[in-house]
Motif scaffolding. Sequence first.
Motif, PDB file in Angstrom:
ATOM      1  N   ALA A 179       0.828  -1.205   0.000  1.00 27.23           N
ATOM      2  CA  ALA A 179       0.000   0.000   0.000  1.00 27.23           C
ATOM      3  C   ALA A 179       0.863   1.256   0.000  1.00 27.23           C
ATOM      4  O   ALA A 179       0.571   2.225  -0.714  1.00 27.23           O
ATOM      5  N   TRP A 180       1.930   1.239   0.785  1.00 24.94           N
ATOM      6  CA  TRP A 180       2.835   2.401   0.844  1.00 24.94           C
ATOM      7  C   TRP A 180       3.492   2.643  -0.508  1.00 24.94           C
ATOM      8  O   TRP A 180       3.574   3.783  -0.964  1.00 24.94           O
ATOM      9  N   GLN A 181       3.946   1.594  -1.163  1.00 29.95           N
ATOM     10  CA  GLN A 181       4.575   1.729  -2.477  1.00 29.95           C
ATOM     11  C   GLN A 181       3.582   2.269  -3.500  1.00 29.95           C
ATOM     12  O   GLN A 181       3.913   3.162  -4.283  1.00 29.95           O
ATOM     13  N   GLU A 182       2.363   1.744  -3.506  1.00 31.50           N
ATOM     14  CA  GLU A 182       1.353   2.222  -4.452  1.00 31.50           C
ATOM     15  C   GLU A 182       0.953   3.665  -4.145  1.00 31.50           C
ATOM     16  O   GLU A 182       0.693   4.446  -5.062  1.00 31.50           O
ATOM     17  N   PHE A 183       0.891   4.026  -2.868  1.00 32.04           N
ATOM     18  CA  PHE A 183       0.549   5.389  -2.486  1.00 32.04           C
ATOM     19  C   PHE A 183       1.613   6.373  -2.970  1.00 32.04           C
ATOM     20  O   PHE A 183       1.283   7.441  -3.498  1.00 32.04           O
ATOM     21  N   ASN A 184       2.881   6.038  -2.799  1.00 36.51           N
ATOM     22  CA  ASN A 184       3.967   6.912  -3.237  1.00 36.51           C
ATOM     23  C   ASN A 184       4.016   7.061  -4.748  1.00 36.51           C
ATOM     24  O   ASN A 184       4.469   8.084  -5.261  1.00 36.51           O
ATOM     25  N   ASP A 185       3.551   6.065  -5.488  1.00 30.80           N
ATOM     26  CA  ASP A 185       3.596   6.083  -6.944  1.00 30.80           C
ATOM     27  C   ASP A 185       2.274   6.546  -7.561  1.00 30.80           C
ATOM     28  O   ASP A 185       2.148   6.601  -8.775  1.00 30.80           O
ATOM     29  N   PHE A 186       1.309   6.903  -6.742  1.00 32.22           N
ATOM     30  CA  PHE A 186      -0.062   7.115  -7.224  1.00 32.22           C
ATOM     31  C   PHE A 186      -0.168   8.188  -8.299  1.00 32.22           C
ATOM     32  O   PHE A 186      -0.605   7.923  -9.406  1.00 32.22           O
ATOM     33  N   GLY A 187       0.205   9.408  -8.034  1.00 33.93           N
ATOM     34  CA  GLY A 187       0.174  10.488  -9.025  1.00 33.93           C
ATOM     35  C   GLY A 187      -1.231  10.824  -9.515  1.00 33.93           C
ATOM     36  O   GLY A 187      -2.239  10.426  -8.946  1.00 33.93           O
ATOM     37  N   GLU A 188      -1.299  11.571 -10.632  1.00 40.51           N
ATOM     38  CA  GLU A 188      -2.575  12.003 -11.192  1.00 40.51           C
ATOM     39  C   GLU A 188      -3.307  10.898 -11.941  1.00 40.51           C
ATOM     40  O   GLU A 188      -4.523  10.928 -12.068  1.00 40.51           O
ATOM     41  N   ASP A 189      -2.557   9.943 -12.474  1.00 41.35           N
ATOM     42  CA  ASP A 189      -3.170   8.898 -13.300  1.00 41.35           C
ATOM     43  C   ASP A 189      -3.288   7.550 -12.586  1.00 41.35           C
ATOM     44  O   ASP A 189      -3.688   6.567 -13.180  1.00 41.35           O
ATOM     45  N   GLY A 190      -2.943   7.495 -11.318  1.00 42.81           N
ATOM     46  CA  GLY A 190      -3.022   6.239 -10.581  1.00 42.81           C
ATOM     47  C   GLY A 190      -1.701   5.492 -10.541  1.00 42.81           C
ATOM     48  O   GLY A 190      -1.602   4.452  -9.900  1.00 42.81           O
ATOM     49  N   GLY A 191      -0.689   6.000 -11.233  1.00 43.42           N
ATOM     50  CA  GLY A 191       0.643   5.407 -11.192  1.00 43.42           C
ATOM     51  C   GLY A 191       0.782   4.132 -12.013  1.00 43.42           C
ATOM     52  O   GLY A 191      -0.076   3.780 -12.820  1.00 43.42           O
ATOM     53  N   ARG A 192       1.900   3.460 -11.773  1.00 42.93           N
ATOM     54  CA  ARG A 192       2.184   2.220 -12.507  1.00 42.93           C
ATOM     55  C   ARG A 192       1.167   1.133 -12.216  1.00 42.93           C
ATOM     56  O   ARG A 192       0.868   0.308 -13.068  1.00 42.93           O
ATOM     57  N   SER A 193       0.633   1.136 -11.007  1.00 38.37           N
ATOM     58  CA  SER A 193      -0.357   0.120 -10.644  1.00 38.37           C
ATOM     59  C   SER A 193      -1.593   0.207 -11.536  1.00 38.37           C
ATOM     60  O   SER A 193      -2.104  -0.810 -12.002  1.00 38.37           O
ATOM     61  N   PRO A 242     -18.293   0.098 -16.226  1.00 37.30           N
ATOM     62  CA  PRO A 242     -16.924   0.601 -16.362  1.00 37.30           C
ATOM     63  C   PRO A 242     -16.406   1.158 -15.032  1.00 37.30           C
ATOM     64  O   PRO A 242     -17.165   1.735 -14.247  1.00 37.30           O
ATOM     65  N   VAL A 243     -15.118   0.947 -14.800  1.00 35.72           N
ATOM     66  CA  VAL A 243     -14.496   1.390 -13.556  1.00 35.72           C
ATOM     67  C   VAL A 243     -13.219   2.152 -13.893  1.00 35.72           C
ATOM     68  O   VAL A 243     -12.425   1.702 -14.729  1.00 35.72           O
ATOM     69  N   ASP A 244     -13.029   3.289 -13.253  1.00 40.71           N
ATOM     70  CA  ASP A 244     -11.809   4.062 -13.429  1.00 40.71           C
ATOM     71  C   ASP A 244     -10.688   3.383 -12.640  1.00 40.71           C
ATOM     72  O   ASP A 244     -10.845   3.095 -11.453  1.00 40.71           O
ATOM     73  N   MET A 245      -9.569   3.122 -13.303  1.00 42.03           N
ATOM     74  CA  MET A 245      -8.459   2.410 -12.664  1.00 42.03           C
ATOM     75  C   MET A 245      -7.887   3.189 -11.484  1.00 42.03           C
ATOM     76  O   MET A 245      -7.451   2.601 -10.501  1.00 42.03           O
ATOM     77  N   LYS A 246      -7.935   4.508 -11.565  1.00 39.25           N
ATOM     78  CA  LYS A 246      -7.413   5.328 -10.471  1.00 39.25           C
ATOM     79  C   LYS A 246      -8.230   5.082  -9.194  1.00 39.25           C
ATOM     80  O   LYS A 246      -7.675   4.950  -8.105  1.00 39.25           O
ATOM     81  N   ALA A 271      -7.872  -0.070  -3.382  1.00 38.13           N
ATOM     82  CA  ALA A 271      -6.947  -1.128  -2.950  1.00 38.13           C
ATOM     83  C   ALA A 271      -5.974  -0.602  -1.900  1.00 38.13           C
ATOM     84  O   ALA A 271      -5.700  -1.279  -0.902  1.00 38.13           O
ATOM     85  N   ILE A 272      -5.475   0.610  -2.104  1.00 33.52           N
ATOM     86  CA  ILE A 272      -4.568   1.216  -1.130  1.00 33.52           C
ATOM     87  C   ILE A 272      -5.282   1.391   0.209  1.00 33.52           C
ATOM     88  O   ILE A 272      -4.732   1.076   1.275  1.00 33.52           O
ATOM     89  N   ALA A 273      -6.519   1.870   0.165  1.00 33.27           N
ATOM     90  CA  ALA A 273      -7.276   2.091   1.401  1.00 33.27           C
ATOM     91  C   ALA A 273      -7.561   0.772   2.117  1.00 33.27           C
ATOM     92  O   ALA A 273      -7.391   0.674   3.336  1.00 33.27           O
ATOM     93  N   LEU A 274      -7.976  -0.242   1.381  1.00 34.61           N
ATOM     94  CA  LEU A 274      -8.273  -1.537   2.001  1.00 34.61           C
ATOM     95  C   LEU A 274      -7.034  -2.139   2.647  1.00 34.61           C
ATOM     96  O   LEU A 274      -7.083  -2.631   3.782  1.00 34.61           O
ATOM     97  N   LYS A 275      -5.911  -2.099   1.923  1.00 38.41           N
ATOM     98  CA  LYS A 275      -4.676  -2.671   2.471  1.00 38.41           C
ATOM     99  C   LYS A 275      -4.141  -1.849   3.629  1.00 38.41           C
ATOM    100  O   LYS A 275      -3.687  -2.409   4.638  1.00 38.41           O
ATOM    101  N   GLY A 276      -4.179  -0.532   3.503  1.00 38.43           N
ATOM    102  CA  GLY A 276      -3.635   0.325   4.555  1.00 38.43           C
ATOM    103  C   GLY A 276      -4.458   0.298   5.826  1.00 38.43           C
ATOM    104  O   GLY A 276      -3.942  -0.002   6.913  1.00 38.43           O
ATOM    105  N   ILE A 277      -5.748   0.577   5.702  1.00 32.87           N
ATOM    106  CA  ILE A 277      -6.611   0.600   6.889  1.00 32.87           C
ATOM    107  C   ILE A 277      -6.770  -0.808   7.460  1.00 32.87           C
ATOM    108  O   ILE A 277      -6.663  -1.015   8.674  1.00 32.87           O
TER     109      ILE A 277
END
Length: 158
Positions: A20-34, A59-63, A69-75
């Motif tokens: 979650a920390w790695q995805e959060f740091n890479d998130f950016g405007e487009d959701g990052g590499r994830s 349809p679901v926005d990937m961001k 996913a970050i919220a579920l894993k982090g919290i």
Amino acid sequence: MELASFLGRALFVSVFLLSAWQEFNDFGEDGGRSAKSLKPKFNAFVNHVTTHTGQQLPPVDMKILVAAAIALKGIGGLLFVFGSTLGAYLLLLHQAVATPILYDFYNYDVDRKEFGQLFSKFTQSLALLGALLFFIGMKNSRKHGRQLRKKAPKAKAN
């Protein structure tokens, strides 16, 4: 015993919190590499579901999916460290949703290298699911055991 239990939960949840920390740091405007790597896998999953059930998924926005996913894993991870069943349920929800999407071994032939890698990660994810279910079951059995002991009538001294 309590210390060992806490350390076990902390080591177990480190997988989720670090991810979650790695995805959060890479998130950016487009959701990052994830989000970029998730999009083709999610589309393949949607096509697979549509083909086999005839139901069209919305349809679901990937961001948004990555943020969830970050919220579920982090919290869930933070709550789980302190022995919360709510945290275990949040991690369980994440694993149940993410596993068939991320580790789509069913889209590859058995002879391909990707099949073996994805199947291995899929089974590891199932093991994490099993550990979470075990934790929830143990928590529920302890609560149930305490309730049974409290309800037992005391013997009279007469």
